[in-house]
Write an enzyme that holds these catalytic residues in place. Structure first.
Site, PDB file in Angstrom:
ATOM      1  N   LYS A  21      40.824  15.002  88.583  1.00  0.00           N
ATOM      2  CA  LYS A  21      39.694  14.070  88.698  1.00  0.00           C
ATOM      3  C   LYS A  21      38.707  14.697  89.670  1.00  0.00           C
ATOM      4  CE  LYS A  21      38.545   9.370  90.278  1.00  0.00           C
ATOM      5  NZ  LYS A  21      37.555   9.039  89.268  1.00  0.00           N
ATOM      6  N   THR A  24      33.477  10.815  90.608  1.00  0.00           N
ATOM      7  CA  THR A  24      33.643   9.370  90.690  1.00  0.00           C
ATOM      8  C   THR A  24      32.311   8.744  90.323  1.00  0.00           C
ATOM      9  OG1 THR A  24      34.404   7.511  92.049  1.00  0.00           O
ATOM     10  CG2 THR A  24      33.139   9.222  93.186  1.00  0.00           C
ATOM     11  N   GLU A  74      36.902  12.830  84.770  1.00  0.00           N
ATOM     12  CA  GLU A  74      37.632  11.659  85.274  1.00  0.00           C
ATOM     13  C   GLU A  74      39.092  11.672  84.827  1.00  0.00           C
ATOM     14  OE1 GLU A  74      37.002   9.141  87.247  1.00  0.00           O
ATOM     15  OE2 GLU A  74      34.855   8.722  87.250  1.00  0.00           O
TER      16      GLU A  74
END
Length: 103
Positions: A21, A24, A74
């Site tokens: 990841k 954000t 993500e």
């Protein structure tokens, strides 16, 4: 103890630490982060510190302009990403992408 600068749901911790990841997506309340910022990261649930990240880029996006690349960054599918964003930020359309790397 120093306060954390940004928090993530605990379910994202392992993906962040493993480098799966790398972005954000946040609402306007967290649109102030800038490229080069070094941030202490905590878990949303207990504010426990778990890593430090550096912001590598920022941009804006809408729910309709999210792409497969955003989803990949993500570590989820585009359908999953749109659902997560809609669940976290109901009735919002403008978002801020924060790209980062763990230090």
């Amino acid at each position: 103890m120093q306060p954390n600068d940004i928090t993530f749901f605990q379910r994202f911790q392992d993906d962040i630490l493993a480098g799966r990841k790398t972005i954000t997506i946040r609402d306007e309340s967290e649109s102030h982060f800038k490229t080069g910022d070094v941030l202490r990261v905590g878990r949303f649930e207990d504010d426990g510190y778990f890593c430090t990240i550096e912001v590598t880029a920022t941009s804006t996006v809408t729910l309709d302009t999210l792409t497969e690349k955003h989803a990949e960054q993500e570590n989820m599918t585009l359908t999953e990403l749109k659902k997560v964003i809609a669940d976290i930020y109901p009735d919002q359309t403008q978002f801020y992408v924060i790209e980062f790397k763990c230090l």
